[in-house]
Design a protein around this motif. Sequence first.
Motif, PDB file in Angstrom:
ATOM      1  N   PHE A 295      35.746  35.590  40.914  1.00  0.00           N
ATOM      2  CA  PHE A 295      36.791  33.995  41.285  1.00  0.00           C
ATOM      3  C   PHE A 295      37.543  34.236  42.341  1.00  0.00           C
ATOM      4  CE2 PHE A 295      34.997  33.013  36.787  1.00  0.00           C
ATOM      5  CZ  PHE A 295      34.157  32.343  37.170  1.00  0.00           C
ATOM      6  N   LEU A 296      38.617  33.600  42.547  1.00  0.00           N
ATOM      7  CA  LEU A 296      39.264  33.498  43.600  1.00  0.00           C
ATOM      8  C   LEU A 296      40.467  32.811  42.497  1.00  0.00           C
ATOM      9  CD1 LEU A 296      39.914  34.292  46.328  1.00  0.00           C
ATOM     10  CD2 LEU A 296      40.058  31.574  47.373  1.00  0.00           C
ATOM     11  N   LEU A 297      41.839  33.544  41.911  1.00  0.00           N
ATOM     12  CA  LEU A 297      42.555  33.142  41.130  1.00  0.00           C
ATOM     13  C   LEU A 297      43.770  33.080  41.826  1.00  0.00           C
ATOM     14  CD1 LEU A 297      42.401  36.534  38.940  1.00  0.00           C
ATOM     15  CD2 LEU A 297      40.455  33.894  38.710  1.00  0.00           C
ATOM     16  N   ALA A 298      44.424  32.011  40.838  1.00  0.00           N
ATOM     17  CA  ALA A 298      45.806  31.179  41.035  1.00  0.00           C
ATOM     18  C   ALA A 298      46.949  32.490  41.674  1.00  0.00           C
ATOM     19  CB  ALA A 298      45.689  29.955  40.372  1.00  0.00           C
ATOM     20  N   ARG A 299      47.435  32.146  41.890  1.00  0.00           N
ATOM     21  CA  ARG A 299      48.828  33.419  41.517  1.00  0.00           C
ATOM     22  C   ARG A 299      49.224  33.972  40.522  1.00  0.00           C
ATOM     23  NH1 ARG A 299      53.710  31.763  45.708  1.00  0.00           N
ATOM     24  NH2 ARG A 299      52.862  29.331  46.476  1.00  0.00           N
ATOM     25  N   GLY A 300      49.367  33.649  39.343  1.00  0.00           N
ATOM     26  CA  GLY A 300      49.096  34.434  38.265  1.00  0.00           C
ATOM     27  C   GLY A 300      47.990  34.704  37.504  1.00  0.00           C
ATOM     28  N   GLY A 301      46.646  34.969  38.834  1.00  0.00           N
ATOM     29  CA  GLY A 301      46.018  35.363  38.039  1.00  0.00           C
ATOM     30  C   GLY A 301      45.166  34.680  37.144  1.00  0.00           C
ATOM     31  N   GLU A 302      45.675  33.236  36.833  1.00  0.00           N
ATOM     32  CA  GLU A 302      44.300  32.374  36.038  1.00  0.00           C
ATOM     33  C   GLU A 302      43.573  32.206  36.869  1.00  0.00           C
ATOM     34  OE1 GLU A 302      47.883  30.111  36.914  1.00  0.00           O
ATOM     35  OE2 GLU A 302      48.254  31.412  35.504  1.00  0.00           O
ATOM     36  N   LYS A 303      42.343  31.965  36.612  1.00  0.00           N
ATOM     37  CA  LYS A 303      41.312  30.792  36.908  1.00  0.00           C
ATOM     38  C   LYS A 303      42.029  29.427  37.660  1.00  0.00           C
ATOM     39  CE  LYS A 303      36.606  29.534  36.780  1.00  0.00           C
ATOM     40  NZ  LYS A 303      35.630  28.818  36.195  1.00  0.00           N
ATOM     41  N   MET A 304      41.114  28.813  38.220  1.00  0.00           N
ATOM     42  CA  MET A 304      42.097  27.556  39.400  1.00  0.00           C
ATOM     43  C   MET A 304      40.826  26.504  38.258  1.00  0.00           C
ATOM     44  SD  MET A 304      42.098  28.108  43.030  1.00  0.00           S
ATOM     45  CE  MET A 304      42.851  29.751  43.693  1.00  0.00           C
ATOM     46  N   SER A 305      42.114  25.766  37.769  1.00  0.00           N
ATOM     47  CA  SER A 305      40.676  24.651  37.603  1.00  0.00           C
ATOM     48  C   SER A 305      41.558  23.245  37.283  1.00  0.00           C
ATOM     49  CB  SER A 305      40.677  24.540  35.665  1.00  0.00           C
ATOM     50  OG  SER A 305      41.486  24.584  34.680  1.00  0.00           O
ATOM     51  N   LYS A 306      40.911  22.065  37.612  1.00  0.00           N
ATOM     52  CA  LYS A 306      41.754  20.960  37.147  1.00  0.00           C
ATOM     53  C   LYS A 306      42.495  20.623  36.300  1.00  0.00           C
ATOM     54  CE  LYS A 306      37.409  19.160  39.465  1.00  0.00           C
ATOM     55  NZ  LYS A 306      36.339  20.267  39.634  1.00  0.00           N
ATOM     56  N   SER A 307      42.112  20.831  35.350  1.00  0.00           N
ATOM     57  CA  SER A 307      42.898  20.996  34.097  1.00  0.00           C
ATOM     58  C   SER A 307      44.133  21.331  33.894  1.00  0.00           C
ATOM     59  CB  SER A 307      42.276  20.637  32.915  1.00  0.00           C
ATOM     60  OG  SER A 307      41.894  22.131  32.935  1.00  0.00           O
ATOM     61  N   LEU A 308      44.257  22.526  34.468  1.00  0.00           N
ATOM     62  CA  LEU A 308      45.552  23.622  34.803  1.00  0.00           C
ATOM     63  C   LEU A 308      46.455  23.309  35.975  1.00  0.00           C
ATOM     64  CD1 LEU A 308      44.249  27.058  33.670  1.00  0.00           C
ATOM     65  CD2 LEU A 308      46.616  25.767  32.332  1.00  0.00           C
ATOM     66  N   GLY A 309      46.026  22.274  36.876  1.00  0.00           N
ATOM     67  CA  GLY A 309      46.774  21.385  37.602  1.00  0.00           C
ATOM     68  C   GLY A 309      47.150  22.679  38.409  1.00  0.00           C
ATOM     69  N   ASN A 310      45.758  23.616  39.327  1.00  0.00           N
ATOM     70  CA  ASN A 310      45.931  24.607  39.568  1.00  0.00           C
ATOM     71  C   ASN A 310      45.258  24.850  41.155  1.00  0.00           C
ATOM     72  OD1 ASN A 310      44.713  26.056  38.195  1.00  0.00           O
ATOM     73  ND2 ASN A 310      45.070  27.740  37.477  1.00  0.00           N
ATOM     74  N   VAL A 311      45.076  24.482  40.978  1.00  0.00           N
ATOM     75  CA  VAL A 311      43.504  23.650  41.928  1.00  0.00           C
ATOM     76  C   VAL A 311      44.635  23.602  43.613  1.00  0.00           C
ATOM     77  CG1 VAL A 311      41.590  22.365  42.951  1.00  0.00           C
ATOM     78  CG2 VAL A 311      42.120  23.250  40.480  1.00  0.00           C
ATOM     79  N   ILE A 312      43.498  24.755  44.379  1.00  0.00           N
ATOM     80  CA  ILE A 312      44.144  24.476  45.503  1.00  0.00           C
ATOM     81  C   ILE A 312      43.509  23.554  46.675  1.00  0.00           C
ATOM     82  CG2 ILE A 312      45.172  26.367  47.821  1.00  0.00           C
ATOM     83  CD1 ILE A 312      46.563  26.481  45.173  1.00  0.00           C
ATOM     84  N   ALA A 335      37.790  42.264  47.850  1.00  0.00           N
ATOM     85  CA  ALA A 335      36.926  43.096  47.485  1.00  0.00           C
ATOM     86  C   ALA A 335      35.777  41.965  46.691  1.00  0.00           C
ATOM     87  CB  ALA A 335      36.519  44.526  46.424  1.00  0.00           C
ATOM     88  N   PHE A 336      34.684  42.086  47.622  1.00  0.00           N
ATOM     89  CA  PHE A 336      33.426  41.110  47.272  1.00  0.00           C
ATOM     90  C   PHE A 336      32.788  41.626  46.087  1.00  0.00           C
ATOM     91  CE2 PHE A 336      29.297  38.042  48.592  1.00  0.00           C
ATOM     92  CZ  PHE A 336      30.221  37.562  48.065  1.00  0.00           C
ATOM     93  N   GLY A 337      32.791  40.516  44.991  1.00  0.00           N
ATOM     94  CA  GLY A 337      31.457  40.940  43.990  1.00  0.00           C
ATOM     95  C   GLY A 337      32.799  40.983  42.910  1.00  0.00           C
ATOM     96  N   LYS A 338      34.404  41.652  43.226  1.00  0.00           N
ATOM     97  CA  LYS A 338      35.377  41.670  42.270  1.00  0.00           C
ATOM     98  C   LYS A 338      35.784  39.934  42.418  1.00  0.00           C
ATOM     99  CE  LYS A 338      35.429  45.977  41.937  1.00  0.00           C
ATOM    100  NZ  LYS A 338      36.168  47.540  42.390  1.00  0.00           N
ATOM    101  N   ASP A 339      36.658  39.558  40.925  1.00  0.00           N
ATOM    102  CA  ASP A 339      37.918  38.627  41.384  1.00  0.00           C
ATOM    103  C   ASP A 339      38.986  38.945  42.491  1.00  0.00           C
ATOM    104  OD1 ASP A 339      36.320  37.170  39.678  1.00  0.00           O
ATOM    105  OD2 ASP A 339      37.913  37.315  37.920  1.00  0.00           O
ATOM    106  N   GLY A 340      39.179  37.963  43.046  1.00  0.00           N
ATOM    107  CA  GLY A 340      40.894  37.990  44.013  1.00  0.00           C
ATOM    108  C   GLY A 340      41.606  37.020  43.434  1.00  0.00           C
ATOM    109  N   THR A 341      42.995  37.817  44.349  1.00  0.00           N
ATOM    110  CA  THR A 341      44.369  36.444  44.015  1.00  0.00           C
ATOM    111  C   THR A 341      44.361  36.118  45.559  1.00  0.00           C
ATOM    112  OG1 THR A 341      45.772  38.439  44.455  1.00  0.00           O
ATOM    113  CG2 THR A 341      45.446  37.166  41.654  1.00  0.00           C
ATOM    114  N   TYR A 342      45.445  34.975  45.621  1.00  0.00           N
ATOM    115  CA  TYR A 342      45.714  33.760  46.652  1.00  0.00           C
ATOM    116  C   TYR A 342      46.855  33.746  46.643  1.00  0.00           C
ATOM    117  CZ  TYR A 342      47.074  30.110  47.945  1.00  0.00           C
ATOM    118  OH  TYR A 342      47.656  28.825  48.737  1.00  0.00           O
ATOM    119  N   SER A 343      47.886  33.551  47.872  1.00  0.00           N
ATOM    120  CA  SER A 343      48.972  32.982  47.841  1.00  0.00           C
ATOM    121  C   SER A 343      49.350  33.048  49.011  1.00  0.00           C
ATOM    122  CB  SER A 343      50.035  34.013  47.742  1.00  0.00           C
ATOM    123  OG  SER A 343      49.912  35.223  47.991  1.00  0.00           O
ATOM    124  N   PRO A 344      50.328  32.155  49.768  1.00  0.00           N
ATOM    125  CA  PRO A 344      50.256  31.429  51.002  1.00  0.00           C
ATOM    126  C   PRO A 344      50.941  32.717  51.688  1.00  0.00           C
ATOM    127  CG  PRO A 344      51.411  30.206  49.537  1.00  0.00           C
ATOM    128  CD  PRO A 344      50.875  30.824  48.881  1.00  0.00           C
TER     129      PRO A 344
END
Length: 526
Positions: A295-312, A335-344
């Motif tokens: 998964f591509l995770l939000a800055r804090g390392g949590e999964k993006m979801s509509k309910s958390l309001g952290n969808v990019i 690394a393809f296959g692992k989780d990663g994080t995104y930030s501007p």
Amino acid sequence: MPEADNTPYYITTAINYPNGRPHIGHAYEGIAADVIARFQRLQGRDVRFQTGTDEHGLKMARKAEEQGRTARELADEMSGYFREMDDALNISFDRFIRTVEPDHHRASQAIWKRMEEAGDLYLDRYEGWYSVRDEAYYDETELKEGEGGEKLSPQDTPVEWTVEESWFFRLSKYQGPILELLKTPGFLEPASRRNEMIAFVEGGLRDLSVSRTSFDWGVKVPGSDNHVMYVWVDALTNYLTGLGFPEETENMAKFWPASLHLIGKDIVRFHTIYWPAFLMSAKLPVPKKVFGHGFLLARGGEKMSKSLGNVIDPLELAETFGVDTLRYFLMREVAFGKDGTYSPEAIVERSNGELGNAFGNLAQRTLGFMAKNLGGNLPAIHGHTDADNALFQTVDTAIAKDIPQAFEELALQQAVELWLQAVFACNAYIDAEAPWALRKTDPERMETVLATLYICIAQLAVAIQPVIPESAGKLLDMLGVSDALRTYQGIRSHWYSPLAEGGFQIEKPSPLFPRLELPEEDEEGA
């Protein structure tokens, strides 16, 4: 160079569930699949690439009801946003499939009939836990306890107790063959997902409920009009629909079994246990490979979801930073296959440091110098030195062997890293050879150095085309490299001297990757 493989190549993404607008995770999978498809085309293979939307099921029916409209109206609108995302991100699909299309209903009913003919379907009553969000059934033993004793699925989604008449598929009958398939080297990667699925199957497979009567938004079960197919039977069949199944089309003969199903790690079970079992039942070959990316995770390392309001929104990112910059970042950062994080901040840093300074600046310095000092003419070669040959060798090894091998093995981050190392080698060479100093002391040597760089820059532009197709294409246009040469093999041929002798002229180059600044709200730590 890895031996050329001329077999046709069929790659699919998971079809996206359009109960909301696309987020960066959807974009990540689409871009990764596109990079692989473009790479395979550069290898000279006949590629078919399919993506699309999965529009049936209870989740869509309920969402539409909440909004006071029909499920089809919701599906039409939302599917449009996914199509728009793919177009905006330069995703080179051959078919964007929608499960509401008549040819898909036909294909789903055909696979159902084949499973029925195999004696693998029977009518019974389903009683058990169902997650509407996952569109999945779960055994009591798989559930977790949430706050206030609420039962949750392994994906932390709510489950509800469901009782209804249902058709069942004899999944238990296929336990042995599925286990054997999972243990086949290369079928399921990465290894962590394979081990998980093997453990699940070894725990015993139970027959699967494959129809619902509590709602009617889906593909009708042949001969049981009050039943609609379990959404995964219908969804997984899309990979066949796109090739013309159940007709014996040229595409079916050429592209099935699929070379690669590229999917998120949360739906590996459906693709490596249920799907192969359906195919075995229908007497069809199983896919060659399934890859479950992270998964591509939000800055804090949590999964993006509509309910958390952290969808990019990926389109906003592409607009802010550029499509190729976003594509490069996603392939380079994780690394393809692992989780990663995104930030501007990380996007800006990668773009300015690697695309801008390392590669863009290398092209800018070389071409700008030639435009200014050689009147735009391509320099002649006056015999190569060891330094030139060493650079040619470094770049050739990267584009002929290392980068294609990494792409072939789906080590996408590693492929980009190997490309970047070759770019760094060019930068070290230009600094050591200093053509600006040679202009006064040894003009002939200066010409050879510039010609060496020109060839290497063109080769590196070809090698990175799958990741940044638009920017690489612009640079190759500037360099006068014909379309026929824009393959890993073509760019290694003898093309420079004919181009130089043919009077090709370089114009003053415009920056490929203008320097990015962080948007203001991000600078302020919003």
